[in-house]
Design a protein around this motif. Structure first.
Motif, PDB file in Angstrom:
ATOM      1  N   SER A 176       0.831  -1.208   0.000  1.00 47.63           N
ATOM      2  CA  SER A 176       0.000   0.000   0.000  1.00 47.63           C
ATOM      3  C   SER A 176       0.862   1.253   0.000  1.00 47.63           C
ATOM      4  CB  SER A 176      -0.923   0.002   1.222  1.00 47.63           C
ATOM      5  OG  SER A 176      -1.851  -1.061   1.178  1.00 47.63           O
TER       6      SER A 176
ATOM      7  N   ILE B 137       0.909   4.063  -2.895  1.00 49.89           N
ATOM      8  CA  ILE B 137       0.555   5.452  -2.579  1.00 49.89           C
ATOM      9  C   ILE B 137       1.680   6.395  -3.006  1.00 49.89           C
ATOM     10  CG2 ILE B 137       0.157   7.071  -0.676  1.00 49.89           C
ATOM     11  CD1 ILE B 137      -1.268   4.718   0.769  1.00 49.89           C
TER      12      ILE B 137
ATOM     13  N   LEU C 280      -6.262  -3.679  -3.539  1.00 48.77           N
ATOM     14  CA  LEU C 280      -5.378  -2.745  -2.844  1.00 48.77           C
ATOM     15  C   LEU C 280      -4.661  -1.829  -3.819  1.00 48.77           C
ATOM     16  CD1 LEU C 280      -3.780  -4.975  -0.060  1.00 48.77           C
ATOM     17  CD2 LEU C 280      -5.291  -3.015   0.279  1.00 48.77           C
TER      18      LEU C 280
ATOM     19  N   ASN D 230      -5.239   2.082  -3.328  1.00 44.61           N
ATOM     20  CA  ASN D 230      -4.099   2.888  -2.896  1.00 44.61           C
ATOM     21  C   ASN D 230      -3.648   3.874  -3.962  1.00 44.61           C
ATOM     22  OD1 ASN D 230      -3.470   1.989  -0.148  1.00 44.61           O
ATOM     23  ND2 ASN D 230      -3.140   0.007  -1.101  1.00 44.61           N
TER      24      ASN D 230
ATOM     25  N   VAL E  23      -5.717   6.736  -3.203  1.00 46.33           N
ATOM     26  CA  VAL E  23      -5.231   7.443  -2.005  1.00 46.33           C
ATOM     27  C   VAL E  23      -4.099   8.384  -2.381  1.00 46.33           C
ATOM     28  CG1 VAL E  23      -4.057   7.170   0.213  1.00 46.33           C
ATOM     29  CG2 VAL E  23      -5.974   5.671  -0.380  1.00 46.33           C
TER      30      VAL E  23
ATOM     31  N   TRP F 285      -7.947   6.500   4.113  1.00 43.57           N
ATOM     32  CA  TRP F 285      -8.323   5.101   4.343  1.00 43.57           C
ATOM     33  C   TRP F 285      -9.390   5.089   5.421  1.00 43.57           C
ATOM     34  CZ3 TRP F 285      -8.094   0.057   3.051  1.00 43.57           C
ATOM     35  CH2 TRP F 285      -7.278  -0.291   1.971  1.00 43.57           C
TER      36      TRP F 285
END
Length: 253
Positions: A76, A80, A152, A156, A159, A179
């Protein structure tokens, strides 16, 4: 009985090996994703599966789950950082990356969409759980981990893009909101569900009968609690709290 010191060292070596492999797999996966984005989650799955399967085989289910949590956190953070560094230009290497960003930013702007509407997310989520469960059982966890890596990756990526749109002085607030608590509970629930089903599957294929150990029963119960909390909190706080707060702290494109 296994020597505690030997167990600790073996576990530590397993974690270090898996996390090192994950870091390498992420960047190798990005290169291979130029041919097909689905190769990124596949390579990430290959990085964790041998260690995970070994722990499940040994009956170390909580260790197996912790290993997956560690893998998920590292993967993650890497995604990100990738998204934050490359922006939407990097979406081509992430399966469903651009579509998910568009969907979530639309929800933040309008409050409409599956993210906060139970009438839109309950049935797809139930189907997702059923598919995940069947996939995990039939492949002794491999397909479940692959589904997790796939989800994921695009979550991510979103994100990272979200952090890019944080208003000046509000990066921390956006990071804390990026999150959602229900999404975190969902990951915990899925990991526990996948681990327990992997153990049941392994014993079934090995002994040709359905064996559900006490520890597996306990883990299944915990997984259902976490998944139920995901459903409950998603329906209650997504639109009431997360959507308006994110809209306040980010600059919408």
């Amino acid at each position: 009985m296994e020597d505690p010191k030997k167990f600790c060292w073996n576990t530590l070596i397993c974690f270090i090996s898996v996390l090192s492999a994950t870091a390498i797999a992420f960047y190798v996966g990005l290169v291979l994703a130029r041919f097909n984005p689905i190769l990124l989650p596949l390579i990430l799955t290959l990085a964790v599966y041998p260690g995970f399967a070994y722990q499940v085989y040994k009956g170390k289910l909580w260790t197996a789950s912790l290993l997956v949590f560690s893998w998920a956190i590292l993967a993650s953070l890497l995604m990100i950082h990738y998204a934050y560094s490359n922006g939407l230009e990097g979406a081509g290497l992430v399966a469903k990356g651009a579509d998910y960003v568009k969907e979530m930013f639309s929800w933040i702007a309008t409050g409409k969409g599956a993210e906060g509407d139970p009438s839109l997310f309950i049935v797809p989520k139930i189907i997702e759980i059923v598919v995940f469960s069947m996939a995990s059982f039939l492949t002794v966890g491999f397909a479940g981990l692959f589904m997790g890596a796939y989800l994921l990756d695009y979550m991510n990526f979103y994100v990272g893009i979200l952090l890019l749109h944080a208003k000046p002085g509000h990066f921390l607030e956006v990071a804390l909101l990026s999150w959602q608590i229900y999404a975190i509970l969902r990951v915990v629930g899925y990991v526990l569900l996948g681990t327990s089903l992997s153990r049941i599957s392994l014993l079934f294929f090995k002994k040709r009968k359905l064996i559900i150990e006490d520890e597996v029963k306990k883990m299944l119960l915990y997984s259902l609690v976490f998944i139920a909390l995901d459903f409950l909190l998603k329906g209650v706080v997504a639109n009431a709290f997360y959507q308006p707060m994110l809209k306040l702290y980010i600059s919408l494109p």
